[in-house]
Design an enzyme around this catalytic site. Sequence first.
Site, PDB file in Angstrom:
ATOM      1  N   ASP A  25       0.881  -1.333   0.071  1.00 18.31           N
ATOM      2  CA  ASP A  25       0.057   0.210  -0.030  1.00 18.31           C
ATOM      3  C   ASP A  25       0.894   1.362  -0.136  1.00 18.31           C
ATOM      4  O   ASP A  25       0.609   2.385  -0.592  1.00 18.31           O
ATOM      5  CB  ASP A  25      -0.886  -0.052   1.287  1.00 18.31           C
ATOM      6  CG  ASP A  25      -2.312   0.859   0.913  1.00 18.31           C
ATOM      7  OD1 ASP A  25      -2.145   1.762   0.048  1.00 18.31           O
ATOM      8  OD2 ASP A  25      -2.998   0.893   1.973  1.00 18.31           O
ATOM      9  N   HIS A 218      -6.392   5.188   6.353  1.00 21.03           N
ATOM     10  CA  HIS A 218      -5.521   6.168   5.864  1.00 21.03           C
ATOM     11  C   HIS A 218      -5.550   7.314   6.906  1.00 21.03           C
ATOM     12  O   HIS A 218      -6.457   7.728   7.384  1.00 21.03           O
ATOM     13  CB  HIS A 218      -5.953   6.290   4.511  1.00 21.03           C
ATOM     14  CG  HIS A 218      -5.396   5.056   3.524  1.00 21.03           C
ATOM     15  ND1 HIS A 218      -4.378   5.231   2.815  1.00 21.03           N
ATOM     16  CD2 HIS A 218      -5.943   3.828   3.349  1.00 21.03           C
ATOM     17  CE1 HIS A 218      -4.074   3.904   2.185  1.00 21.03           C
ATOM     18  NE2 HIS A 218      -4.986   3.132   2.611  1.00 21.03           N
ATOM     19  N   CYS A 249      -3.923   5.063  -2.307  1.00 20.79           N
ATOM     20  CA  CYS A 249      -4.413   4.113  -3.527  1.00 20.79           C
ATOM     21  C   CYS A 249      -4.436   4.786  -4.633  1.00 20.79           C
ATOM     22  O   CYS A 249      -5.116   5.950  -4.716  1.00 20.79           O
ATOM     23  CB  CYS A 249      -5.803   3.475  -3.137  1.00 20.79           C
ATOM     24  SG  CYS A 249      -6.625   2.714  -4.561  1.00 20.79           S
TER      25      CYS A 249
HETATM   26  P1  HMG Z   1      -9.272  -5.443 -16.579  1.00 22.65           P
HETATM   27  O1  HMG Z   1      -8.644  -4.402 -17.361  1.00 22.65           O
HETATM   28  O2  HMG Z   1     -10.799  -5.544 -16.257  1.00 22.65           O
HETATM   29  O3  HMG Z   1      -8.570  -7.211 -17.065  1.00 22.65           O
HETATM   30  O4  HMG Z   1      -8.734  -5.091 -15.131  1.00 22.65           O
HETATM   31  P2  HMG Z   1      -8.879  -8.100 -17.865  1.00 22.65           P
HETATM   32  O5  HMG Z   1      -9.274  -9.226 -17.234  1.00 22.65           O
HETATM   33  O6  HMG Z   1     -10.106  -7.492 -18.818  1.00 22.65           O
HETATM   34  O7  HMG Z   1      -7.521  -8.460 -18.658  1.00 22.65           O
HETATM   35  C1  HMG Z   1      -7.048  -7.282 -19.332  1.00 22.65           C
HETATM   36  C2  HMG Z   1      -5.633  -7.655 -19.473  1.00 22.65           C
HETATM   37  O8  HMG Z   1      -4.781  -7.547 -18.275  1.00 22.65           O
HETATM   38  C3  HMG Z   1      -5.122  -9.009 -20.115  1.00 22.65           C
HETATM   39  O9  HMG Z   1      -4.019  -8.987 -20.746  1.00 22.65           O
HETATM   40  C4  HMG Z   1      -5.001  -9.795 -18.687  1.00 22.65           C
HETATM   41  O10 HMG Z   1      -4.076 -11.171 -18.971  1.00 22.65           O
HETATM   42  C5  HMG Z   1      -4.285  -8.918 -18.096  1.00 22.65           C
HETATM   43  P3  HMG Z   1      -4.070  -9.074 -22.423  1.00 22.65           P
HETATM   44  O11 HMG Z   1      -4.789 -10.061 -22.868  1.00 22.65           O
HETATM   45  O12 HMG Z   1      -4.977  -7.588 -22.875  1.00 22.65           O
HETATM   46  O13 HMG Z   1      -2.578  -8.805 -22.843  1.00 22.65           O
HETATM   47  N1  HMG Z   1      -4.378  -9.061 -16.687  1.00 22.65           N
HETATM   48  C6  HMG Z   1      -3.650  -9.350 -15.720  1.00 22.65           C
HETATM   49  N2  HMG Z   1      -2.161  -9.192 -15.811  1.00 22.65           N
HETATM   50  C7  HMG Z   1      -1.220  -9.615 -14.606  1.00 22.65           C
HETATM   51  N3  HMG Z   1      -1.930  -9.713 -13.431  1.00 22.65           N
HETATM   52  C8  HMG Z   1      -3.234  -9.931 -13.229  1.00 22.65           C
HETATM   53  C9  HMG Z   1      -4.086  -9.494 -14.324  1.00 22.65           C
HETATM   54  N4  HMG Z   1      -5.218  -9.574 -14.553  1.00 22.65           N
HETATM   55  C10 HMG Z   1      -5.536  -9.351 -15.943  1.00 22.65           C
HETATM   56  N5  HMG Z   1      -3.687 -10.083 -12.125  1.00 22.65           N
HETATM   57  C11 HMG Z   1      -8.034  -5.812 -12.848  1.00 22.65           C
HETATM   58  C12 HMG Z   1      -9.228  -5.689 -14.028  1.00 22.65           C
HETATM   59  C13 HMG Z   1      -8.759  -6.546 -11.492  1.00 22.65           C
HETATM   60  C14 HMG Z   1      -6.975  -7.010 -13.410  1.00 22.65           C
HETATM   61  C15 HMG Z   1      -7.552  -4.435 -12.569  1.00 22.65           C
HETATM   62  O14 HMG Z   1      -8.752  -3.843 -12.263  1.00 22.65           O
HETATM   63  C16 HMG Z   1      -6.635  -4.343 -11.385  1.00 22.65           C
HETATM   64  O15 HMG Z   1      -5.460  -4.865 -11.646  1.00 22.65           O
HETATM   65  N6  HMG Z   1      -7.054  -3.913 -10.329  1.00 22.65           N
HETATM   66  C17 HMG Z   1      -6.247  -3.646  -9.041  1.00 22.65           C
HETATM   67  C18 HMG Z   1      -6.162  -2.056  -8.818  1.00 22.65           C
HETATM   68  C19 HMG Z   1      -5.176  -2.026  -7.512  1.00 22.65           C
HETATM   69  O16 HMG Z   1      -4.063  -2.662  -7.505  1.00 22.65           O
HETATM   70  N7  HMG Z   1      -5.550  -1.173  -6.731  1.00 22.65           N
HETATM   71  C20 HMG Z   1      -4.648  -0.801  -5.565  1.00 22.65           C
HETATM   72  C21 HMG Z   1      -4.869  -1.746  -4.702  1.00 22.65           C
HETATM   73  S1  HMG Z   1      -6.337  -1.539  -3.651  1.00 22.65           S
HETATM   74  C22 HMG Z   1      -6.272  -0.465  -2.429  1.00 22.65           C
HETATM   75  O17 HMG Z   1      -5.010   0.234  -2.414  1.00 22.65           O
HETATM   76  C23 HMG Z   1      -7.296  -0.570  -1.215  1.00 22.65           C
HETATM   77  C24 HMG Z   1      -6.464  -1.293   0.147  1.00 22.65           C
HETATM   78  O18 HMG Z   1      -5.043  -0.934   0.604  1.00 22.65           O
HETATM   79  C25 HMG Z   1      -7.523  -1.066   1.006  1.00 22.65           C
HETATM   80  C26 HMG Z   1      -8.148   0.380   1.245  1.00 22.65           C
HETATM   81  O19 HMG Z   1      -7.162   1.231   1.666  1.00 22.65           O
HETATM   82  O20 HMG Z   1      -9.282   0.435   1.049  1.00 22.65           O
HETATM   83  C27 HMG Z   1      -6.415  -2.773   0.005  1.00 22.65           C
HETATM   84 MG    MG Z   2      -5.172   0.938   1.657  1.00 17.47          MG
END
Ligand code: HMG
Ligand code: MG
Length: 322
Positions: A25, A218, A249
């Site tokens: 994070d 946060h 985030c």
């Molecule tokens: P999407 O674009 O809808 O994915 O994203 P998709 O399933 O349509 O796939 C598109 C492309 O991405 C494909 O590749 C997949 O293979 C690839 P292509 O065929 O175009 O070459 N792909 C991946 N590649 C590597 N690793 C993967 C992956 N998944 C798909 N895992 C998705 C949907 C969920 C992947 C995207 O929205 C995402 O990665 N979201 C995460 C965002 C994030 O990390 N946010 C920050 C963390 S959360 C946070 O900070 C909050 C927290 O701290 C708590 C709080 O404070 O609230 C936890």
């Molecule tokens: Mg967080």
Amino acid sequence: MAGDPHPPAPLLHAAIRIIEVGPRDGLQNEAKAVPAAAKITLVDGLVSAGLRAIEVGSFVSPRWVPQMADTDQVVAETRHHGGVEMPVLVPNLTGLERAIAAGARSIAIFAAATESFARANLNATRAESLARFADVARQARAGGLRVRGYVSCAVHCPFEGWVDPGEAATVAAALAEMGCYEISLCDTTGAGTPGRARAMVLAAMAAVPAERLAVHFHDTFGQALANTLVCLELGIAAVDGSVSGLGGCPYSPGATGNLATEDLVYMLEGLGVETGVDLDALVAVGAEISRVLGRDSTSRAARPCKACLLRSAGDRADQPDR
Ligand code: HMG
Ligand code: MG
């Protein structure tokens, strides 16, 4: 309750589990690439400081969060630390496959209490993302991995404003049902104040036993420590922190870093609560990552003059304030 002549006694536990989320994070929102070597040094330092649960990175889409693209390397070079839980954030089955290939033994899934945040952070509706996480949790547990859960926007949402505590509790219950050993209730924007934190945690505790809950604040408005203390007094025994107060985030515009782990440890030491963390060592780790990032720590307890002043007066953990 205001005006209650017999308020309940605080339920503060004798020991609190700290989950360090700085390497994930804390760093995920950094615009400039942080070298994998610096991330590995950070994790090693956190282990040496006594942290026994450290979220080391994420296997999310590297297009969405480029900073975490080298998590496989970080996992591979830190997994030798025995007795340390090292979850990695996983959004879908692709992420789970990558986590397993890298050698991770523990993952974290992250659902949202609100529809808008699920769409912004996961490109899915809340229901779609929960169904996806149920598959991830099932497969991970079948493979012997431990699964932690997050409820983002449990207090406030950057798109929808204040969140009904019942909505956050519903999502926490869904994650508990999926077998998450612990569910972290998150104030993603850091807008919450202690009254809202209390209402959110009480609602969650009505749905999931307190032993399976953690809190994650946060510190955007400087409320993280106060919010945490309220939750600890209600019986929560696990808290997420981020060394040096790093973080934010990418999909929560304006939100700043997490509760600084140094500030949490300092407060808990003062309360006579055990954490297993060496504050001096932690401050040194925070100073090093701040140097790498070229910015000052936002931890107040890490300010050396204050720590030295108190230490020279022999006035710290040996004289708790309760
Ligand atoms: P999407 O674009 O809808 O994915 O994203 P998709 O399933 O349509 O796939 C598109 C492309 O991405 C494909 O590749 C997949 O293979 C690839 P292509 O065929 O175009 O070459 N792909 C991946 N590649 C590597 N690793 C993967 C992956 N998944 C798909 N895992 C998705 C949907 C969920 C992947 C995207 O929205 C995402 O990665 N979201 C995460 C965002 C994030 O990390 N946010 C920050 C963390 S959360 C946070 O900070 C909050 C927290 O701290 C708590 C709080 O404070 O609230 C936890
Ligand atoms: Mg967080």
